[in-house]
Design an enzyme around this catalytic site. Structure first.
Site, PDB file in Angstrom:
ATOM      1  N   LYS A 116       0.819  -1.213   0.000  1.00 36.66           N
ATOM      2  CA  LYS A 116       0.000   0.000   0.000  1.00 36.66           C
ATOM      3  C   LYS A 116       0.859   1.273   0.000  1.00 36.66           C
ATOM      4  O   LYS A 116       0.452   2.294  -0.541  1.00 36.66           O
ATOM      5  CB  LYS A 116      -0.930   0.034   1.211  1.00 36.66           C
ATOM      6  CG  LYS A 116      -1.807  -1.196   1.420  1.00 36.66           C
ATOM      7  CD  LYS A 116      -2.900  -1.307   0.396  1.00 36.66           C
ATOM      8  CE  LYS A 116      -3.967  -2.338   0.746  1.00 36.66           C
ATOM      9  NZ  LYS A 116      -3.509  -3.720   0.922  1.00 36.66           N
TER      10      LYS A 116
HETATM   11  C1  LIG Z   1      -4.126  -4.823   0.518  1.00 38.48           C
HETATM   12  C2  LIG Z   1      -3.343  -6.081   0.465  1.00 38.48           C
HETATM   13  C3  LIG Z   1      -3.654  -7.110  -0.431  1.00 38.48           C
HETATM   14  C4  LIG Z   1      -4.837  -7.030  -1.364  1.00 38.48           C
HETATM   15  O1  LIG Z   1      -4.680  -6.040  -2.337  1.00 38.48           O
HETATM   16  P1  LIG Z   1      -5.956  -5.516  -3.142  1.00 38.48           P
HETATM   17  O2  LIG Z   1      -5.480  -4.374  -3.928  1.00 38.48           O
HETATM   18  O3  LIG Z   1      -6.975  -5.131  -2.104  1.00 38.48           O
HETATM   19  O4  LIG Z   1      -6.431  -6.659  -3.965  1.00 38.48           O
HETATM   20  C5  LIG Z   1      -2.840  -8.225  -0.445  1.00 38.48           C
HETATM   21  N1  LIG Z   1      -1.806  -8.356   0.401  1.00 38.48           N
HETATM   22  C6  LIG Z   1      -1.494  -7.399   1.291  1.00 38.48           C
HETATM   23  C7  LIG Z   1      -0.361  -7.623   2.203  1.00 38.48           C
HETATM   24  C8  LIG Z   1      -2.242  -6.239   1.342  1.00 38.48           C
HETATM   25  O5  LIG Z   1      -1.912  -5.274   2.228  1.00 38.48           O
END
Ligand SMILES: *Cc1c(COP(=O)(O)O)cnc(C)c1O
Length: 469
Positions: A116
């Site tokens: 993120k």
């Molecule tokens: C947010 C997240 C995901 C999922 O990603 P999306 O964009 O919501 O599909 C997978 N793994 C981790 C560690 C995340 O923080």
């Protein structure tokens, strides 16, 4: 080129908006999600010319066509260079070959140890830039199953025109995830633990956005993955990895552990921009609505079950609507009808032809917790690579979809130290937190517990906005 990039809603609102407007708006007023009116396409020569760029400069070039008419390339370059300064790896998103032809694209070298940060660090700076231009404040309200919240808080703490309220499902995030949010003491940050699931949190956020007077009153804005700018900021690492492995002259495949469908949608976008992406695969945990859909056209909501990969404990994947819009050849009326029925009945009926299209373009694999642990163990035994539970699911999905001669790149979405219990259980080895987080468990926490009740949460948002003025 030279024209302005405009955005339209997946539900039909065609009022043209530019990048700055949709950055601040998040969701479209008709309840849909913004999409670029057309995909910018780069020629093979243009892709090749980007091979030598640094990550931040590459990111600026890839994002620029989406921001055209709102933010110029020179400004984007400055913002991107600033955004990736605090990453602890010089390549920003390094590739590691963990099996022959299978690569982990490590997206967890930012401040909160999850992918993120890749988008959020830039988003915080984009918000600052646009709000300074307009000289006005906003209130960011977000729902998180863990990683979005900490990444948003880390990117927005102390920014003076931005109030932040983050909802997380009480007791359903890991202790590291919670503490990364609740130990930030900046006065513009407010954490609320909701008595409910991530989907409940997300529904509260959607309901606040649907309440127009409230939206106006507090100047509501969003940074969760419904925000197109976040998707745009996630495209560059797919580009970077593909170019490093020979694109545009060789195809590359990607596997992505998926929850809200935002990360994999950025890979889809990279393909639309002209990169030769052979296969796209998604991995899910026992909350497998997306993989059920891809394997058998069964998109029906079930109860969310907590798992070892909490950032994917999601049943309603918001960004799926964007894929659906694309698969329906951008028929917003059809998209809107399907989404409204889905909301009412908890079951999505996707026309067979559309499903076949999806099935042909994206594959899916589901791992339950036992399989996830065993995958983590075998990755460690074979490659001495510590994968967090999300990444391990991505690796399994990627391995299952490999084709000879085509490199498979797996999005490694979290640092193993973010999920130490699972990593210890699988490998017997405790993953250390990086130095900047070593004292995380000694820092004081600050958050409120609240029921899953819209009115109560709206009052909490009002109180937070009032306090920070
Ligand atoms: C947010 C997240 C995901 C999922 O990603 P999306 O964009 O919501 O599909 C997978 N793994 C981790 C560690 C995340 O923080």
């Amino acid at each position: 080129m030279g024209s302005h990039m405009r955005y339209i809603s997946t539900r039909g609102d065609a009022t043209p908006r530019n990048f700055s407007e949709i950055l601040l708006a998040g969701l479209a007023p008709d309840g849909g999600l913004y999409m670029p009116e057309s995909w910018p396409v780069f020629s093979a020569d243009r892709w090749r010319s980007l091979r030598a760029e640094s990550y931040p400069d590459l990111a600026a070039e890839v994002i620029a066509p989406f921001a055209e008419g709102a933010i110029d390339l020179a400004t984007l370059r400055l913002l991107c260079r600033d955004a990736y300064v605090h990453f602890d790896h010089p390549a920003i998103a390094p590739l590691r070959e963990i099996e022959d032809g299978l690569f982990a694209m490590e997206l967890f070298h930012g401040p909160t140890l999850a992918f993120k940060d890749m988008a959020m660090q830039l988003l915080g700076r984009l918000f600052d830039h646009v709000l300074a231009d307009q000289d006005r404040p906003v209130t960011i309200v977000g729902a998180t199953s863990g990683d979005t919240g900490s990444a948003a808080i880390e990117a927005l703490a102390g920014r003076k025109r931005i109030n932040v309220v983050i909802l997380h499902p009480d007791g359903r995030t890991s202790a590291v995830q919670r503490r990364q949010m609740t130990t930030v003491q900046a006065p513009n940050i407010c954490n609320i633990a909701i008595d409910g699931t991530f989907d409940d949190c997300q529904d509260l956020v959607k309901a606040m956005f649907a309440d127009a007077p409230f939206r106006e009153e507090v100047g509501l804005s969003a940074v969760n993955s419904i925000n197109w700018a976040r998707i745009a900021a996630q495209i560059p690492y797919y580009v970077r990895a593909a170019l490093a492995l020979g694109a545009p002259d060789r195809p590359v495949s990607f596997a992505v552990p998926t929850g809200n469908f935002g990360n994999v949608l950025a890979a889809w976008a990279a393909r639309k921009m002209g990169l030769p992406i052979a296969k796209l695969c998604i991995g899910s945990n026992r909350n497998d609505i997306l993989t059920r859909f891809l394997t058998s056209n069964d998109m029906s909501v079930r109860q969310v079950q907590p798992s070892l990969s909490p950032s994917m404990d999601i049943q309603v994947s918001s960004n799926f609507e964007r894929l659906l819009f694309e698969l329906l050849d951008r028929d917003a009326q059809a998209c809107s009808a399907i989404m409204q029925e889905f909301r009412k009945t908890g079951r999505m009926s996707v026309p067979q032809g559309v499903w076949e299209h999806a099935h042909a373009q994206i594959s899916g694999l589901r791992l339950d917790d036992v399989e996830t642990l065993s995958e983590m163990r075998s990755i460690y035994t074979r490659s001495l690579y510590q994968a967090d539970p999300h990444t391990a699911i991505g690796i399994a999905a990627g391995r299952a979809a490999r084709e000879p001669g085509v490199p498979m790149v797996v999005a490694a979405t979290a640092h193993p130290a973010k999920f130490p219990d699972a990593v210890v259980e699988a490998t017997g080895i405790h993953p250390a937190l990086p130095p900047h987080l070593a004292d995380l468990f000694d820092r004081p926490e600050r958050f409120d517990r609240r029921p899953n009740t819209l009115g109560v949460i709206q009052d909490a948002v009002r109180a937070h906005v009032a306090r920070t003025h």
